[in-house]
Design a protein around this motif. Structure first.
Motif, PDB file in Angstrom:
ATOM      1  N   GLY A  31      33.142  54.815  40.255  1.00 26.84           N
ATOM      2  CA  GLY A  31      33.441  56.225  40.370  1.00 26.84           C
ATOM      3  C   GLY A  31      34.929  56.522  40.418  1.00 26.84           C
ATOM      4  N   SER A  53      35.697  52.861  45.846  1.00 27.00           N
ATOM      5  CA  SER A  53      34.582  53.381  45.054  1.00 27.00           C
ATOM      6  C   SER A  53      33.391  52.448  45.095  1.00 27.00           C
ATOM      7  N   ARG A  60      32.517  60.858  39.210  1.00 29.89           N
ATOM      8  CA  ARG A  60      31.525  60.253  38.296  1.00 29.89           C
ATOM      9  C   ARG A  60      32.095  58.966  37.720  1.00 29.89           C
ATOM     10  N   GLU A  61      31.278  58.270  36.915  1.00 29.68           N
ATOM     11  CA  GLU A  61      31.667  56.985  36.348  1.00 29.68           C
ATOM     12  C   GLU A  61      32.401  57.175  35.019  1.00 29.68           C
ATOM     13  N   LYS A  73      25.500  58.940  45.696  1.00 29.00           N
ATOM     14  CA  LYS A  73      26.660  59.839  45.680  1.00 29.00           C
ATOM     15  C   LYS A  73      27.110  60.162  47.100  1.00 29.00           C
TER      16      LYS A  73
END
Length: 440
Positions: free
Chosen positions: A155, A308, A282-283, A214
C-alpha cells in the motif's frame, strides 16, 4: 536475521544441489545447461496479468534451453487456489512452478505437498544482498526455505495534486492524525454542505476480508495489529487497545462527525480516477489502471507514515527430483534475474521483492512507482500470518467493523469504541483458541 536451514537432499536432488551450491544466480542456471533438455514444466499463477511476465521469463530461458517447454496458466486467484488444492492433493499437477502467498503455501508445506528448496536456491534466498528478512520469512517455514520471493502487493497513498494545490496543501500528510486534517480540507461540498468529493476514501463496505485488511493498514500506523505473535506459533488479538481506539475513531470521525466521506459515496480507484475523491490508500496496480483509464489525471504517491502491508507472492516447485524439477527451479531463479524484475515492474506493475536491483529506468518514466520502491530506510512491513484461520479472523473482524462504521453513536464515545473492540478481540481470540494457536 533468523537462522535458516537449506533443504534436505532427497534422492534425485542431491546431484543438482552439489552442482549449483554456492554459485551465483547466473552461474547456477549455467551449471545445468549441459543437460539434454527435453523437459516440460507448468507455471500456475493466480493473476492473469502476470502471464506476459512468466512467458517473458520462459523466452529468456529458451535461448539456453531450446527444448524446454513452459506452459503458463494464469487464472483468477480463487480458481487458482482451487486448482492448487486439487492438483497437489491428487498428485496430478506434473512438475509445476506454483505462485502462492506464504500464508496459503503453509498448509501444503505442513502436509508435505511442497518440498523444501534445493540448497543452492535456499542460499540465494537467504543471501541478505538479495532479500530482506521480511521476505525470507515469508518464503520459509520453521527456518527452512521452501519458496523464492518474487513480487508483492503493497500500500501507499495516492493523492490528487490539483486538489491538494487548491486546498493549499504542499506535501502529503506525514502522520495519521494529519490524514484527518487533510481530509477535512480536501472535501468538496454542495450548497447544503453535503460532501460531493470525499477528502479521503475509506474502505467502509465491500468484500469482508478486505475491510479488515484496510483497517489493519491504518491500525499499523498507530502501532497495533489485528493479531501478534506472542511466542513461537502462539498469537493473540492486538487491537483492543489505544492503537485500535485511535484507528476506529478516525474512521468514525470522518464518517459521522466531519462527514468527509460516506458509505454511499463512490470509492476506491474508480472514484479517484473520476475525480470523486482526493486521496486513498491502495496498491501499485492502481498506477497501470490510471494509465489506462485516466491518463491525464494529475496525481502523485507517497509512502505511509510508518509502513505498509505487503502481501508477498513466492514461487514454489512441487518436486526436487529429476530433470524437469531441475528445469523448474532454474526457471524460478531466472524469474528473479534483475532484467526480468525491471521488466515486471515496467510492464505489469507488481512490485519485485528482490533488493539491490536498480529500478530507476522505471521510476524515472513513471514517478508514481517511487513511493513503492524508494521508501525510507526505517519503513516497516507486515503481512498476513501463515496460520490456517487467518481468513476467518479477518472476515469475522470485518463484520464487526462494518457494523461499527455505521453506528454514529460511537463516534464521540471512547468507552463504547473500547467495548466494540473488546468484543471483536474476544471473538478473534476464541478462533485462535479453537485452533490451538492462542497465547495463554
Amino acid at each position: 536475521m533468523r537462522a535458516y536451514r537449506s533443504s534436505n537432499t532427497k534422492s534425485g536432488s542431491s546431484s543438482f544441489t552439489a552442482r549449483v551450491a554456492a554459485l551465483s544466480l547466473g552461474a547456477a542456471i549455467t551449471a545445468i545447461s549441459g543437460s539434454a533438455f527435453a523437459q516440460t514444466i507448468n507455471v500456475w499463477s493466480g493473476y492473469p496479468e502476470m502471464a506476459p511476465f512468466y512467458e517473458h521469463v520462459a523466452e529468456g530461458l529458451k535461448e539456453k534451453y531450446p527444448d524446454l517447454t513452459v506452459n503458463v496458466e494464469a487464472i483468477a486467484l480463487r480458481e487458482h487456489e482451487k486448482r492448487i488444492a486439487l492438483g497437489l492433493t491428487s498428485g496430478s499437477a506434473g512438475v509445476t512452478v506454483i505462485e502462492l502467498a506464504g500464508s496459503t503455501a503453509s498448509r501444503y508445506i505442513e502436509n508435505d505437498l511442497l518440498p523444501a528448496a534445493p540448497e543452492a536456491v535456499a542460499n540465494f534466498v537467504t543471501n541478505s544482498d538479495n532479500f530482506g528478512e521480511f521476505f525470507v520469512d515469508a518464503a520459509s517455514k520453521n527456518g527452512t526455505v521452501y519458496g523464492v520471493p518474487l513480487f508483492r502487493g503493497q500500500g501507499a497513498l495516492f493523492y490528487n495534486v490539483d486538489m491538494f494545490e487548491a486546498a493549499g496543501l504542499k506535501e502529503p500528510p506525514q502522520t495519521m492524525e494529519a490524514y484527518t486534517d487533510y481530509a477535512e480540507k480536501l472535501t468538496q461540498r454542495d450548497a447544503d454542505g453535503k460532501a460531493t468529493v470525499s477528502g479521503w476514501s475509506l474502505r467502509l463496505s465491500g468484500g469482508g476480508q478486505g475491510i479488515a485488511e484496510k483497517f489493519w493498514i491504518n491500525l499499523f500506523q498507530y502501532g497495533g495489529s489485528v493479531i501478534e505473535e506472542v511466542s513461537d506459533g502462539k498469537w493473540k488479538a492486538n487491537y483492543a487497545n489505544e492503537a485500535g481506539r485511535k484507528a476506529l475513531k478516525q474512521y468514525l470521525e470522518n464518517v459521522h462527525v466531519l462527514k468527509t466521506v460516506t458509505p454511499e459515496m463512490p470509492a476506491d480507484a474508480e472514484a479517484f480516477e473520476r475525480g470523486q475523491t482526493a486521496m486513498f490508500i491502495r496498491e501499485s496496480w492502481v498506477i497501470a489502471d490510471i494509465a489506462a483509464k485516466a491518463p491525464d489525471l494529475n496525481y502523485a504517491t507517497a509512502p505511509l507514515p510508518v509502513g505498509s502491508i505487503a502481501l508477498p507472492a513466492n514461487l514454489y516447485v512441487n518436486s526436487v527430483e529429476g530433470e524437469d524439477a531441475e528445469a523448474a527451479w532454474a526457471y524460478v531463479q531466472a524469474a528473479n534475474d534483475p532484467e526480468n524484475l525491471v521488466w515486471l515492474l515496467d510492464n505489469v506493475g507488481w512490485l519485485p521483492n528482490r533488493s539491490g536491483v536498480d529500478y530507476g529506468v522505471v521510476t524515472e518514466k513513471v514517478p508514481a512507482y517511487g513511493a513503492f520502491v524508494d521508501y525510507p530506510a526505517d519503513y516497516k512491513f507486515f503481512t498476513l500470518p501463515a496460520i490456517g484461520p487467518i481468513e476467518e479472523v479477518l472476515t469475522r473482524l470485518a463484520a464487526q467493523l462494518t457494523n461499527a462504521y455505521g453506528d454514529a453513536s460511537l463516534a464521540e464515545d471512547d468507552a463504547a469504541i473500547d467495548a466494540v473492540l473488546a468484543k471483536a478481540a474476544e471473538e478473534t481470540n476464541n478462533i485462535l483458541k479453537r485452533e490451538g494457536l492462542l497465547a495463554e
